[in-house]
Design an enzyme around this catalytic site. Sequence first.
Site, short mmCIF file in Angstrom:
data_model
loop_
_atom_site.label_atom_id
_atom_site.label_comp_id
_atom_site.label_asym_id
_atom_site.label_seq_id
_atom_site.Cartn_x
_atom_site.Cartn_y
_atom_site.Cartn_z
N ARG A 60 32.24 27.03 40.52
CA ARG A 60 32.54 27.82 41.72
C ARG A 60 32.10 27.11 43.00
NH1 ARG A 60 30.05 33.03 43.95
NH2 ARG A 60 31.80 34.06 45.01
N HIS A 64 34.45 26.62 46.31
CA HIS A 64 34.10 27.10 47.65
C HIS A 64 33.87 25.96 48.64
CE1 HIS A 64 32.99 31.58 46.85
NE2 HIS A 64 34.05 31.20 46.16
N ASN A 92 29.63 33.70 50.04
CA ASN A 92 28.62 32.78 49.48
C ASN A 92 27.21 33.36 49.45
OD1 ASN A 92 30.67 30.89 49.31
ND2 ASN A 92 30.13 29.86 51.24
N HIS A 192 37.75 31.84 36.00
CA HIS A 192 37.01 33.07 35.67
C HIS A 192 36.86 33.28 34.16
CE1 HIS A 192 37.72 34.95 39.92
NE2 HIS A 192 36.91 33.90 39.93
C1 HEM Z 1 41.84 33.44 43.40
C2 HEM Z 1 40.90 33.87 44.21
C3 HEM Z 1 39.47 34.06 43.78
C4 HEM Z 1 38.70 35.13 44.10
C5 HEM Z 1 39.10 36.31 44.96
C6 HEM Z 1 37.42 34.92 43.47
C7 HEM Z 1 36.34 35.79 43.58
C8 HEM Z 1 35.17 35.69 42.86
C9 HEM Z 1 34.09 36.64 42.90
C10 HEM Z 1 34.04 37.89 43.76
C11 HEM Z 1 33.14 36.21 42.04
C12 HEM Z 1 31.80 36.88 41.76
C13 HEM Z 1 30.76 36.27 42.65
C14 HEM Z 1 29.45 37.02 42.66
O1 HEM Z 1 29.42 38.15 42.19
O2 HEM Z 1 28.45 36.50 43.15
C15 HEM Z 1 33.61 35.00 41.45
C16 HEM Z 1 32.92 34.27 40.52
C17 HEM Z 1 33.35 33.07 40.00
N1 HEM Z 1 34.47 32.36 40.40
FE1 HEM Z 1 35.97 33.07 41.55
N2 HEM Z 1 37.44 33.74 42.78
C18 HEM Z 1 38.66 33.18 42.95
C19 HEM Z 1 39.08 31.96 42.45
C20 HEM Z 1 38.28 31.10 41.73
C21 HEM Z 1 38.61 29.73 41.41
C22 HEM Z 1 39.88 29.02 41.87
C23 HEM Z 1 37.58 29.24 40.66
C24 HEM Z 1 37.40 27.86 40.05
C25 HEM Z 1 38.38 27.08 39.70
C26 HEM Z 1 36.61 30.29 40.53
C27 HEM Z 1 35.45 30.21 39.79
C28 HEM Z 1 34.52 31.20 39.67
C29 HEM Z 1 33.41 31.16 38.73
C30 HEM Z 1 33.14 30.07 37.71
C31 HEM Z 1 32.66 32.33 38.96
C32 HEM Z 1 31.35 32.74 38.27
C33 HEM Z 1 30.20 32.12 39.03
C34 HEM Z 1 28.81 32.41 38.47
O3 HEM Z 1 28.67 33.12 37.46
O4 HEM Z 1 27.85 31.92 39.09
N3 HEM Z 1 37.05 31.39 41.21
N4 HEM Z 1 34.85 34.69 41.97
#
Ligand code: HEM
Length: 318
Positions: A60, A64, A92, A192
Amino acid sequence: MAVLVYLMTIMAAAMASAASGAELTADYYIETCPHALTTIKVLVGAAILREPRMGASLVRLHFHDCFVNGCDGSILLDDTDDMIGEKTAKPNNNSVRGYDVIDTIKSAVNTVCLGNVVSCADIVAVAARDSIVALGGTSYDVLLGRRDATTASIDDANNDIPTPFMDLPALQANFESHGLSLHDLVVLSGGHTLGYSRCAFFRSRLYNESDTLDPAYAASLDERCPLAGDDDELSSLDDTPTTVDTDYYQGLINGRALLHSDQQLYQGDAGDLVKYYADNPAKFWEDFGAAMVKMGNLSPLTGDDGEVRENCRLVNQE
Ligand code: HEM
Ligand SMILES: *[C@@H]1O[C@H](CO)[C@@H](O)[C@H](O)[C@H]1NC(C)=O
Ligand SMILES: *[C@@H]1O[C@H](CO)[C@@H](O)[C@H](O)[C@H]1NC(C)=O
């Protein structure tokens, strides 16, 4: 004499390509720091062994970084008296993790390189790939040679990173503004398959009668994510948060996407792609790697632009 002329020709060509903003290449550090990539891989592996979630967090971090003025390490800069950086932007703050792991890798890499050679932006890109591989995904070549930004912007981070409250058209428009297609949106959302979300990002779905979230699943989340409070309580984004697999896509089909934005992908052409990847793990691994390379190519600084930061949190001092 002939040798000298030959050497000067090579040097002139090398300088010209540096000045014109050379393309990224997989073997960028092969001469200047041959042990850089193994060092990063070992330290990413160690970090994931300590805490399996760290792999998700590093993936992530790269996303970002890339979505805010390109993959330039800007997300790593701490605030200064003159600049409020990206770390406290809404997507973030209290959410992006892994800064310490990047610091550890950076100082180890500077040691094995006998100097400050490998950029912070490249370390983040490689750490994301190594995390995916460590957690069961297929490897891909990361293109290298990004340089680091000398500034960062909280406003750009607030504006350019998609939110989990967006509907499909807004998600698609956001990705298009970064030169990424609907297909890229569906494939990259497969990120995800790893990691967790805080209650704050999905609470509104649990207490909304008209939301499409599978009722049994919603009920199971209620206790951990009450109407008020517990913002930081975590739920996994798919059933297997430390494995790169296609359970994420299966979850969308079953109405069990945790985030509103994820569930939005299960409609129209995007929905067809969701069904395709749910049934084709090998295709997902392959296309995910290719899409990560594409995302990693977003507006890199090359040539004389930017710098190679000595400390990923600070712009180099004069
Ligand atoms: C398409 C639009 C996207 C939205 C709206 C989105 C939104 C989010 C949100 C709200 C979280 C939870 C963060 C938290 O609770 O602190 C999250 C976690 C995460 N996102 Fe996304 N995301 C998107 C795309 C992506 C992309 C493109 C990737 C990587 C290629 C990605 C990888 C991740 C990962 C791996 C997590 C878990 C992080 C952790 O557990 O520390 N996301 N995302
Ligand atoms: C970031 O989070 C901290 C700690 O929760 C909070 O005090 C601060 O106000 C937040 N910053 C912004 C800009 O929202
Ligand atoms: C509840 O969900 C529906 C359907 O997704 C949506 O249109 C509406 O805006 C949501 N209401 C709230 C208060 O979040």
